[in-house]
Design an enzyme around this catalytic site. Structure first.
Site: not given
Length: 753
Positions: A114, A476, A553, A634, A687, A719
């Site tokens: 980040k 999801e 967020w 997480h 990713h 992730c």
């Protein structure tokens, strides 16, 4: 008095950069076509900024993926494995960002973290003994020339040397090994830009707002003492943001530079520092328009601030780059009554021009702006306010203790050694996105939508059972985004149609807006979690987003504190947790991916300004569940090694976190702090499109077991898998499951012997 900005959103008004870059990755357009498109997009943005009346325009703030990676690439800070790939410059650049797996080799992507206290991610440069610093790319020079050819004089921007070194990783070498070479190559950039006709260069140094003492301060002084010996007639702006520069303010104002950029929004002591004295021979680039939030600027307060500064030469600027806010409010469908309160990137350009006009005497602009702040924007929710006020210290504590719960849950679940799971989401295919859009636009019925989602869940549950995952997830498929989905089901939120903000590479997020007090008036996830659990005898995790991440967020309110907003959200998510528990969901994952994002950049402020309420807010969410309910959380793509005690204080039962891109470095911190929670360090990088082999994952698992007791280890990706394709997601998870089973058998054989 002039105006400028630090940087501008590069994704385009309608995310054009994302779509064209991804077309290139799919071989649907050529490299030339992508480069030509990017050139046109840059010109369009420069012209827009100029037309808005901004006097000084930056260049080289554009990037195909990340500007830190761009800077490393410019200076040839490229790992040997990437150098050896027989790829074009552009493809090698993308290989560093995304990884590469093909006939020309196999390369893991660079670590990703980040960017300070934001949801933007940067690629971490890697220095080794073979790193050969030299000019390797022409991007910064080409983009300056493009603008110049269009009649636009720009100020080239580059990550400064102190920040570049501070954010990098060093393998068998030290920072000091590269100072001389790095200074020299920055001076080459100065010289080349000066020869092209540039007047200024902007060196972004956000690292200066952190604790800069001891060796760090010596490094900063050493770099700039050498760097400024040869500026090649360029004027140098040292630009900071995300905080104040209290440790180096005197050093900055004494440097042989022409401009200093300071943040007056997040810099708590910035005003005080400048009021203590600012040299007449330097220009203050004052970041008075908030570059990270979307609310309108309060002109009178800003003018009062500016007038309080004893500064002879002033440029009005944004507090940080505008890449952290959406492109424009023009494309939104909010009512005029709501829209008038917001300023996205394009509107912030107008705010800067307005402030300049006010300072030049056009004071009528203040009156209209003041009306926004004189009216009551939203009615408070009294039931929410009363509920928050009724909380006591015991409201934030879960009983019994972690150790007691672990014994109870072990008996309850009977999971094998090294239990396997995934983080929650599965690929969001075009079909999934299409069905959600059709339902949203009322083109299909509720029954048709539910049938599609149910079939998708059953298909992926069957696959998980087939490959032998121990704790399942429902995938999801009904969710667009882990924060937006919850915001859409909570009172107090607003949602933009096109409010996209770059998170990393081509990945964008659309942060919801906290408009008023937050409350839950109906269950959010119970329906599909309950359905999924009914389809299998294995445990299916309930999946929630934690209150700190939902706040971080979102675009937060500015009329109440972020602490108060977070506690409101925590109570809403607590209601959801208890409803899931009542409906038979035995493991509930409450993601706090963004826990670190609003952590003050100075360690001395961590607890007093953030962790002392952020950690209890998470505990509030699960404080009332039964001991037989296992709480997971997480976290991803942030540096957590220095807040391990705070993470342990969250009192979850299991934590999973990104570890693969950071080479499992967090494990040493866990070991050092005698970490008590069960942990699931990510064993591969989701990713990147590359598929890790079984042996690669086994090697990672064995590394984990050297640091963490085997009875506390879970095996999972780093992730969620929503951004991956089905083929690569399934292949990777199947390899993960196979690797875990093989290591589990090895351990059992070892124990029997």
């Amino acid at each position: 008095m002039t105006t400028t900005i630090i940087g501008f959103p590069r994704i385009g008004e309608n995310r054009e950069l994302k779509f064209n870059t991804e077309k290139y990755w799919r071989n649907e357009i050529s490299e030339t076509e992508l480069l030509d498109f990017a050139k046109d997009l840059r010109l369009k943005h420069w012209q827009l900024i100029k037309q808005a009346g901004i006097d000084e325009i930056p260049s080289n703030d554009f990037s195909f993926f990340d500007t830190t990676l761009d800077t490393a690439y410019l200076f040839n800070i490229i790992p040997d494995a990437a150098q050896k790939l027989d790829l074009s410059k552009l493809d090698r650049y993308f290989a560093l960002a995304r990884g590469y797996q093909g006939e020309k080799g196999d390369l893991k992507a660079l670590p990703m973290k980040k960017w300070y206290n934001t949801n933007y991610h940067y690629l971490v440069p890697q220095f080794t003994k073979t790193t050969d610093i030299k000019l390797n790319d022409d991007k910064i020079f080409n983009e300056y020339q493009e603008a110049k050819n269009a009649g636009i004089q720009t100020r080239p921007v580059i990550v400064g040397p102190f920040t570049l070194l501070s954010l990098s990783e060093f393998h068998d070498v030290t920072t000091n090994d590269f100072v001389d070479k790095l200074v020299k190559v920055y001076q080459e950039v100065f010289e080349k830009l000066s020869d092209q006709g540039a007047s200024w260069i902007q060196l972004d140094e956000p690292e200066l707002v952190k604790d800069v003492t001891g060796d760090k301060k010596s490094l900063f002084e050493n770099i700039y003492q050498r760097l400024l010996q040869n500026k090649s007639n360029l004027k140098v702006l040292v630009q900071t943001y995300f905080g104040d520069v209290r440790d180096v303010y005197q050093d900055l104002i004494n440097l042989n530079i022409e401009g200093i950029g300071l943040d007056f929004h997040e810099g708590r002591k910035t005003t005080q520092l400048v009021q203590s004295g600012f040299p007449d021979d330097k220009i203050l680039f004052a970041g008075v328009v908030n570059g990270k939030n979307i609310w309108r600027n309060h002109y009178q307060k800003t003018i009062d601030l500016i007038n309080s500064l004893p500064v002879k030469n002033l440029v009005i600027s944004t507090s940080c780059s505008l890449l952290h806010v959406p492109f424009t409010i023009e494309n939104e469908t909010f009512t005029p009554e709501i829209k008038q309160h917001f300023a996205f990137a394009k509107e912030k350009l107008s705010e800067l021009s307005d402030l300049q006009a006010i300072l030049d005497g056009k004071t009528d602009l203040i009156a209209k702006n003041q009306q926004l702040f004189d009216q009551q924007r939203v009615q408070p929710n009294e039931s929410v306010r009363k509920r928050v006020a009724s909380l006591t210290a015991d409201s934030f504590i879960r009983h019994p203790s972690l150790k007691e719960r672990a014994t109870i849950q072990k008996q309850e679940f009977q999971l094998p050694l090294l239990p396997t799971t995934t983080i929650g989401s599965f690929p969001q295919t075009k079909a999934v996105k299409k069905i959600r859009a059709q339902f949203r636009h009322q083109e299909i019925s509720q029954n048709e939508y539910d049938e599609f989602i149910a079939n998708h869940i059953k298909e992926w549950l069957d696959w998980q059972e087939k490959i032998g995952i121990d704790v399942l997830v429902h995938g999801e498929f009904e969710r667009n985004d882990m924060v937006e989905y919850f915001g859409q089901n909570l009172d107090g939120y607003l949602f933009s149609k096109n409010g996209w903000v770059q998170s990393y590479g081509t990945r964008g997020v659309k942060p919801p807006i906290i408009w008023g007090d937050v409350a839950r008036n109906k269950p959010i996830t119970v329906k599909w979690s309950k359905f999924a659990q009914s389809q299998t005898d294995k445990i299916v995790k309930g999946m929630l987003t934690g209150p700190v991440t939902i706040l971080n967020w979102s675009f937060p309110r500015e009329d109440i504190s972020i602490k108060d907003s977070t506690i409101q959200i925590a109570l809403a998510i607590q209601d959801e947790v208890l409803d899931l528990e009542k409906n038979g969901i035995k493991i509930i994952q409450i993601d706090e991916a963004a826990l670190r994002e609003k952590l003050p950049l100075r360690k001395t402020d961590w607890y007093s300004e953030y962790l002392d309420w952020a950690i209890p807010a998470f505990r509030l969410v699960h404080s009332k569940v039964q001991p037989t309910t296992q709480i997971h959380t997480h976290m991803c793509y942030s540096e957590f090694t220095d807040i391990i005690p705070a993470i342990q204080n969250m009192d979850a039962d299991v934590i999973s976190f990104e570890a693969s891109r950071s080479n499992l470095e967090i494990l040493d911190a866990l070991q050092k702090e005698n970490f008590q929670l069960q942990v699931g360090p990510g064993v591969y990088d989701i990713h990147s499109p590359r598929i890790p082999s079984v042996e690669e994952i086994k090697t990672t698992i064995h590394k984990i077991l050297q640091k963490v007791p085997q009875e506390k280890v879970w095996i999972n990706p780093d992730c969620g898998l929503k951004t991956r394709g089905i083929k690569e997601a399934k292949a990777s998870v199947e390899n993960l499951t196979t690797a875990a089973k093989e290591v589990r058998e090895e351990l059992l054989i070892h124990d029997r012997n």
